[in-house]
Design a protein around this motif. Sequence first.
Motif, PDB file in Angstrom:
ATOM      1  N   ASP A 232       0.818  -1.214   0.000  1.00 29.20           N
ATOM      2  CA  ASP A 232       0.000   0.000   0.000  1.00 29.20           C
ATOM      3  C   ASP A 232       0.853   1.266   0.000  1.00 29.20           C
ATOM      4  N   ALA A 233       2.167   1.107   0.154  1.00 31.58           N
ATOM      5  CA  ALA A 233       3.041   2.271   0.307  1.00 31.58           C
ATOM      6  C   ALA A 233       2.983   3.197  -0.896  1.00 31.58           C
ATOM      7  N   GLY A 234       2.920   2.638  -2.095  1.00 34.85           N
ATOM      8  CA  GLY A 234       2.886   3.486  -3.286  1.00 34.85           C
ATOM      9  C   GLY A 234       1.647   4.350  -3.350  1.00 34.85           C
ATOM     10  N   ILE A 235       0.502   3.781  -2.978  1.00 39.01           N
ATOM     11  CA  ILE A 235      -0.747   4.551  -2.980  1.00 39.01           C
ATOM     12  C   ILE A 235      -0.664   5.687  -1.969  1.00 39.01           C
ATOM     13  N   VAL A 236      -0.178   5.382  -0.762  1.00 42.62           N
ATOM     14  CA  VAL A 236      -0.081   6.405   0.277  1.00 42.62           C
ATOM     15  C   VAL A 236       0.907   7.495  -0.139  1.00 42.62           C
ATOM     16  N   GLY A 237       2.047   7.104  -0.698  1.00 44.57           N
ATOM     17  CA  GLY A 237       3.028   8.095  -1.147  1.00 44.57           C
ATOM     18  C   GLY A 237       2.514   8.953  -2.280  1.00 44.57           C
ATOM     19  N   ALA A 238       1.754   8.355  -3.199  1.00 44.15           N
ATOM     20  CA  ALA A 238       1.145   9.130  -4.292  1.00 44.15           C
ATOM     21  C   ALA A 238       0.176  10.161  -3.719  1.00 44.15           C
ATOM     22  N   ALA A 239      -0.620   9.742  -2.734  1.00 43.60           N
ATOM     23  CA  ALA A 239      -1.542  10.670  -2.081  1.00 43.60           C
ATOM     24  C   ALA A 239      -0.786  11.804  -1.394  1.00 43.60           C
ATOM     25  N   MET A 240       0.359  11.478  -0.779  1.00 43.51           N
ATOM     26  CA  MET A 240       1.174  12.519  -0.156  1.00 43.51           C
ATOM     27  C   MET A 240       1.620  13.557  -1.193  1.00 43.51           C
ATOM     28  N   ALA A 241       2.023  13.089  -2.367  1.00 41.75           N
ATOM     29  CA  ALA A 241       2.435  14.021  -3.427  1.00 41.75           C
ATOM     30  C   ALA A 241       1.273  14.891  -3.866  1.00 41.75           C
ATOM     31  N   ALA A 242       0.075  14.302  -3.977  1.00 39.56           N
ATOM     32  CA  ALA A 242      -1.101  15.072  -4.390  1.00 39.56           C
ATOM     33  C   ALA A 242      -1.487  16.102  -3.332  1.00 39.56           C
ATOM     34  N   ALA A 243      -1.285  15.760  -2.063  1.00 36.38           N
ATOM     35  CA  ALA A 243      -1.635  16.686  -0.981  1.00 36.38           C
ATOM     36  C   ALA A 243      -0.802  17.968  -1.045  1.00 36.38           C
ATOM     37  N   GLN A 244       0.370  17.890  -1.643  1.00 36.44           N
ATOM     38  CA  GLN A 244       1.231  19.071  -1.776  1.00 36.44           C
ATOM     39  C   GLN A 244       0.771  20.027  -2.865  1.00 36.44           C
ATOM     40  N   LEU A 245      -0.236  19.596  -3.643  1.00 33.29           N
ATOM     41  CA  LEU A 245      -0.763  20.477  -4.679  1.00 33.29           C
ATOM     42  C   LEU A 245      -1.553  21.634  -4.070  1.00 33.29           C
ATOM     43  N   GLY A 246      -1.957  21.476  -2.791  1.00 32.66           N
ATOM     44  CA  GLY A 246      -2.688  22.543  -2.108  1.00 32.66           C
ATOM     45  C   GLY A 246      -4.191  22.426  -2.275  1.00 32.66           C
TER      46      GLY A 246
END
Length: 246
Positions: A232-246
């Motif tokens: 599940d790490a890739g999904i969570v990390g992808a979400a982290m990157a999206a969260a930085q979009l603001g």
Amino acid sequence: MNVFGVDIGGSGIKGAPADLDQGKLAQERLKVLTPHPAEPDSVVEAVRKVVTHFDWKGPVGITFPGVIVDGHTRTAANVDKGWIGLDARSRFSDALGLPVAVVNDADAAGMAEVAYGAGKGRKGVVLMLTLGTGIGSALFSDGVLVPNTELGHLELNGKDAEKHASSAAKEEHDWSWHHWAERLDDYFAMVEGLFSPQLIIIGGGVSRKADKFLPLLKPLRAEIVPAQLQNDAGIVGAAMAAAQLG
């Protein structure tokens, strides 16, 4: 806070909303098979199916198995070569009608493990290695990512290291756990010699079977542990990157 993440792999494309307060999936993930050939149009459509299944409205983070620079896919080792040089972020964003962040797949997995999992709170050099269709890598120094290292493509015995020691190579050649561990020894010794990590985190689907091969490895100066978020790490990390979009 829930943010959507999609992880594009060599065999499957999986996605779900991730709870970034707790570092885990907020709903059961949906997985579809990666199209073959994994050309841009078919992969974009598969990602669209995953996201629309959840009726998601908001930023989406998407991993990709290659070098990502400013939303562009610079390499494509295990997917169609049509991805090379493509503005992937715009392609996905146009198809979804949503803001999109695109990040290297192993970098995403490493980000999640360093934030929530086996690398949380660890100082010094931490190296995440994902053993799957290929070998992905994420390198951190005091928690700061050095992106796009792609250490699975280091040369080992005259070929890409991932041909020598990936999980897919083990399955293709029907190697025993002992034989595969010997091949991993060669690879881990090489990356330790280059980067001197204090911690090596093993991710990818095979991390669920860490007890089968980690005890067989030769000791290194680095501590070697399985990923806690596992696949599940890739999904969570992808979400982290999206969260930085603001």
